[in-house]
Scaffold this active site. Structure first.
Site, PDB file in Angstrom:
ATOM      1  N   LYS A 123     -47.618  76.908  66.660  1.00 30.75           N
ATOM      2  CA  LYS A 123     -49.030  77.311  66.714  1.00 30.75           C
ATOM      3  C   LYS A 123     -49.156  78.648  67.425  1.00 30.75           C
ATOM      4  O   LYS A 123     -49.909  79.534  66.991  1.00 30.75           O
ATOM      5  CB  LYS A 123     -49.862  76.229  67.409  1.00 30.75           C
ATOM      6  CG  LYS A 123     -50.069  75.009  66.522  1.00 30.75           C
ATOM      7  CD  LYS A 123     -50.568  73.790  67.272  1.00 30.75           C
ATOM      8  CE  LYS A 123     -50.505  72.581  66.333  1.00 30.75           C
ATOM      9  NZ  LYS A 123     -50.729  71.299  66.993  1.00 30.75           N
ATOM     10  N   GLN A 128     -52.883  68.481  71.965  1.00 26.96           N
ATOM     11  CA  GLN A 128     -51.765  68.025  71.127  1.00 26.96           C
ATOM     12  C   GLN A 128     -51.602  66.510  71.252  1.00 26.96           C
ATOM     13  O   GLN A 128     -51.545  65.966  72.360  1.00 26.96           O
ATOM     14  CB  GLN A 128     -50.479  68.758  71.553  1.00 26.96           C
ATOM     15  CG  GLN A 128     -49.271  68.445  70.698  1.00 26.96           C
ATOM     16  CD  GLN A 128     -49.415  68.926  69.259  1.00 26.96           C
ATOM     17  OE1 GLN A 128     -50.021  69.946  68.982  1.00 26.96           O
ATOM     18  NE2 GLN A 128     -48.864  68.172  68.332  1.00 26.96           N
ATOM     19  N   ASP A 185     -59.463  71.190  65.503  1.00 28.38           N
ATOM     20  CA  ASP A 185     -58.716  70.118  64.837  1.00 28.38           C
ATOM     21  C   ASP A 185     -59.624  69.319  63.897  1.00 28.38           C
ATOM     22  O   ASP A 185     -59.126  68.591  63.034  1.00 28.38           O
ATOM     23  CB  ASP A 185     -58.158  69.140  65.887  1.00 28.38           C
ATOM     24  CG  ASP A 185     -56.651  69.262  66.075  1.00 28.38           C
ATOM     25  OD1 ASP A 185     -55.976  69.664  65.116  1.00 28.38           O
ATOM     26  OD2 ASP A 185     -56.182  68.929  67.173  1.00 28.38           O
TER      27      ASP A 185
END
Ligand code: GUN
Length: 282
Positions: free
Chosen positions: A53, A97, A120
């Site tokens: 990322k 995460q 997300d």
């Protein structure tokens, strides 16, 4: 017949070049898109995802920070960190995460992220918007998978789509996105009776099961589009949920693992972060 490859790297390179241009244009207006990733603990797979990322942000000219928190982080500490990022004007996207260490409450943590920064697309507000056909942030993996399906050029309206897996992160949003494309959608899962009878009907088959080579050639309709969301480690090698070598002889289109959906997931994360930054100017 050997299937055509839906190459996540080639598609991502093109999309990331477009994103980089838009980032440059936004910087001219005084806004640098910023992504913050919170990583709690030492999960080795998560370390790799988080690193990729960061690389994606660098490639496209975005600002990125990785906040590493120890395994023994408390819920209060984690939520405090999220709140600080909610209030940080240099940060447009926040990603926690997953999976989190088991003592932490994932749903409660995700609920603390302000929906505008939820790149997300996991916040219930964004998930609810998707279900209602409203504009919100769409989860990166299903968004990337749909982009790959679209790039086949095959008309989706009226097609049979089968999604294997019912997670909040992939299976459910994937089903909703395919429904929006006017597919007839079936969602299969671990309790589905006669799974193969469903998958064999699929013009579009999305595998998000988490079991190596679970979808075999006899389960696939000739000429299908096969999208493999799985990332499984077997004897040090990364393999998908689809038995690629055999299924590619049956399908018309197939995504490889690695170099398929995974790469596109990160590209969609970059796109969601860019769009979050653009919204601050709107
Ligand atoms: N862990 C595995 N995939 C993902 C993802 O797409 N987002 C987050 N936050 N964690 C993940």
């Amino acid at each position: 017949m050997a299937a055509q490859l839906l190459d996540g790297k080639v598609m991502s390179d093109a999309l990331r070049a477009e994103i980089a241009q838009k980032v440059a244009a936004l910087k001219e207006k005084g806004v640098t898109p910023g992504l913050a990733v919170i990583l709690v603990g030492e999960d080795p797979a998560s370390q790799i995802y988080v690193r990729n990322k960061g690389i994606g942000c660098e490639q496209t000219g975005m600002h990125s920070v990785t906040i590493r928190m120890p395994e023994e982080t408390t819920q209060q500490e984690l939520e405090g960190q999220i709140r600080a990022l909610n209030n940080d004007p240099a940060i447009h996207g926040i990603l926690v995460q997953l999976p989190l260490p088991r003592h932490l409450d994932e749903a409660a943590a995700l609920a603390v992220i302000v929906p505008e920064k939820d790149v997300d697309g996991f916040h219930v507000q964004n998930a609810g918007k998707l279900l209602n056909g409203l504009n919100g942030v769409v989860a990166c993996t299903p968004k990337g998978a749909l982009e790959m399906i679209r790039r086949t050029g095959v008309s989706l309206s009226g097609k049979e789509a089968v999604v294997v897996g019912r997670s909040n992160i992939v299976g459910k949003p994937m089903a909703v996105l395919l429904l929006q494309e006017n597919c007839t959608v079936t969602v299969c899962h671990s309790r589905t009776a006669d799974l193969a009878a469903h998958t064999r009907r699929a013009d579009v088959l999305v595998a998000a099961v988490g079991k190596a080579k679970f979808i075999t050639a006899d389960m696939v309709k000739p000429g299908a589009i096969v999208i493999d969301v799985g990332i499984n480690r077997v004897d040090g090698k990364v393999v998908g949920d689809v038995d690629f070598e055999n299924v590619k002889e049956v399908a018309a289109w197939i995504t490889p693992v690695p170099g398929g959906v995974g790469r596109m997931t990160i590209t969609m994360l970059l796109q969601n972060t860019l769009e979050a930054a653009e919204r601050t100017l709107a």
